[in-house]
Design a protein around this motif. Structure first.
Motif, short mmCIF file in Angstrom:
data_model
loop_
_atom_site.label_atom_id
_atom_site.label_comp_id
_atom_site.label_asym_id
_atom_site.label_seq_id
_atom_site.Cartn_x
_atom_site.Cartn_y
_atom_site.Cartn_z
N LEU A 81 49.20 29.99 33.14
CA LEU A 81 48.24 29.00 33.63
C LEU A 81 47.93 29.41 35.07
CD1 LEU A 81 46.55 26.47 33.41
CD2 LEU A 81 48.57 25.12 34.01
N PHE A 82 46.77 30.06 35.24
CA PHE A 82 46.39 30.55 36.56
C PHE A 82 46.22 29.38 37.51
CE2 PHE A 82 44.65 34.00 33.82
CZ PHE A 82 45.48 35.01 34.28
N GLY A 83 46.69 29.57 38.75
CA GLY A 83 46.59 28.54 39.76
C GLY A 83 45.33 28.68 40.61
N GLU A 84 44.95 27.62 41.28
CA GLU A 84 43.75 27.62 42.12
C GLU A 84 43.85 28.64 43.26
OE1 GLU A 84 42.32 23.78 43.40
OE2 GLU A 84 42.91 22.86 41.49
N LYS A 85 45.03 28.76 43.86
CA LYS A 85 45.19 29.74 44.96
C LYS A 85 44.99 31.16 44.45
CE LYS A 85 48.43 27.02 47.71
NZ LYS A 85 49.85 26.90 48.11
N LEU A 86 45.56 31.46 43.28
CA LEU A 86 45.41 32.80 42.71
C LEU A 86 43.95 33.08 42.38
CD1 LEU A 86 47.42 35.12 41.01
CD2 LEU A 86 45.70 34.29 39.42
N ILE A 87 43.29 32.12 41.78
CA ILE A 87 41.89 32.33 41.40
C ILE A 87 41.03 32.60 42.64
CG2 ILE A 87 39.85 31.07 40.59
CD1 ILE A 87 41.44 30.17 38.25
N SER A 88 41.20 31.81 43.68
CA SER A 88 40.34 31.96 44.86
C SER A 88 40.68 33.19 45.70
CB SER A 88 40.38 30.70 45.72
OG SER A 88 41.69 30.46 46.18
N SER A 89 41.92 33.67 45.64
CA SER A 89 42.29 34.79 46.51
C SER A 89 42.46 36.13 45.80
CB SER A 89 43.57 34.46 47.28
OG SER A 89 44.66 34.34 46.39
N ARG A 90 42.65 36.13 44.46
CA ARG A 90 42.92 37.38 43.77
C ARG A 90 42.02 37.66 42.57
NH1 ARG A 90 48.42 38.84 42.14
NH2 ARG A 90 47.53 40.90 42.38
N MET A 91 41.23 36.67 42.13
CA MET A 91 40.37 36.90 40.97
C MET A 91 38.89 36.71 41.30
SD MET A 91 42.57 35.09 37.92
CE MET A 91 41.67 35.76 36.55
N TYR A 92 38.57 35.66 42.03
CA TYR A 92 37.18 35.30 42.35
C TYR A 92 36.92 35.44 43.85
CZ TYR A 92 36.55 32.94 37.78
OH TYR A 92 36.43 32.64 36.45
N GLN A 93 37.70 36.24 44.56
CA GLN A 93 37.63 36.25 46.01
C GLN A 93 36.28 36.72 46.57
OE1 GLN A 93 39.45 38.42 44.25
NE2 GLN A 93 39.45 40.44 45.17
N LEU A 94 35.47 37.40 45.79
CA LEU A 94 34.15 37.85 46.25
C LEU A 94 33.01 37.03 45.64
CD1 LEU A 94 34.76 41.71 46.14
CD2 LEU A 94 34.93 40.18 48.10
N GLU A 102 31.87 49.15 42.66
CA GLU A 102 32.41 48.98 44.02
C GLU A 102 32.26 47.52 44.45
OE1 GLU A 102 33.91 51.39 45.71
OE2 GLU A 102 33.41 53.01 44.32
N ALA A 103 33.13 47.10 45.34
CA ALA A 103 33.07 45.76 45.95
C ALA A 103 32.95 44.65 44.90
CB ALA A 103 31.93 45.68 46.96
N SER A 104 33.71 44.79 43.81
CA SER A 104 33.72 43.76 42.78
C SER A 104 35.14 43.26 42.58
CB SER A 104 33.19 44.31 41.46
OG SER A 104 33.34 43.34 40.44
N ASP A 105 35.28 41.94 42.49
CA ASP A 105 36.58 41.36 42.17
C ASP A 105 36.74 41.36 40.64
OD1 ASP A 105 35.05 39.18 41.25
OD2 ASP A 105 35.40 38.00 43.07
N HIS A 106 37.61 40.53 40.12
CA HIS A 106 37.87 40.50 38.68
C HIS A 106 36.69 39.94 37.88
CE1 HIS A 106 40.58 40.71 35.27
NE2 HIS A 106 40.35 39.45 34.96
N MET A 107 35.72 39.37 38.56
CA MET A 107 34.60 38.71 37.89
C MET A 107 33.26 39.37 38.25
SD MET A 107 36.37 36.52 36.28
CE MET A 107 35.13 35.51 35.54
#
Length: 197
Positions: free
Chosen positions: A88-101, A171-176
């Motif tokens: 269960l992904f957390g909000e902090k992880l999503i905003s800083s490691r998956m959707y950060q861009l 280039e310059a792409s996060d997980h999304m």
């Protein structure tokens, strides 16, 4: 699986799997190789003929210890001595490691849609899930997202383990990439379509 199975015999598709979706397209490749002209792994789990999904998760959890997972919950429905069953992904992880861009509104929507993600580690542990004459007959392309903090250096490790020969990079792409680099992603998919259709 229903869509691919229902295709007329003279039609083929290109499947694109993002993240955990790499597992689904791999299973479809094994089931219906004659209906798939290519499979695209977009920052996705990419199993191979001798590289299982369970191997990926072992490496993922080795490289992503508790502190790197931030507020993500790792669930063990069958007990702590067994492999994890879901995340269960957390909000902090999503905003800083998956959707950060991504745009703030995309991050907000993602956090509102959070739910546990089943991993199927035990079910997908067998090396015999994929056959060379079926899964192995489909052309595979991997699209690396360079700023993907979630899969970070796992992408190149997977490409090598799964023996994927065609690799593209955003280039310059996060997980999304569909949210932070949609036009570049479209260009990559168009190149794949032109080559394999």
């Amino acid at each position: 699986m229903e869509v691919v199975s229902s295709l007329p015999n003279n039609e083929k598709v290109i499947l694109v799997g993002h993240s955990l979706g790499g597992i689904g397209i791999s299973l479809a490749m094994e089931a219906f190789p004659e209906k798939i002209s290519a499979a695209v792994y977009l920052a996705a789990i990419a199993p191979g003929l001798s590289f299982t999904t369970a191997e990926f998760f072992t490496e993922f959890f080795r490289r992503n210890t508790g502190e790197r997972l931030l507020d993500t919950q790792v669930l063990f429905d069958h007990g702590p001595e067994k492999p994890p069953t879901s995340l269960l992904f957390g909000e902090k992880l999503i905003s800083s490691r998956m959707y950060q861009l991504c745009q703030p509104e995309d991050i907000k929507l993602a956090t509102l849609l959070l739910r546990p993600t089943k991993l199927f580690i035990e079910e997908l542990a067998s090396e015999s899930l994929f056959a060379k004459e079926r899964f192995g007959s489909v052309q595979r392309v991997y699209i690396i997202c360079k700023e993907d903090e979630m899969f970070h250096d796992l992408q190149e490790w997977m490409i090598e383990k799964a023996s994927i020969e065609q690799v593209m990079t955003i280039e310059a792409s996060d997980h999304m990439p569909m949210l932070c680099k949609p036009h570049v992603l479209f260009g990559c998919l168009l190149q794949v379509a032109e080559k394999y259709v």
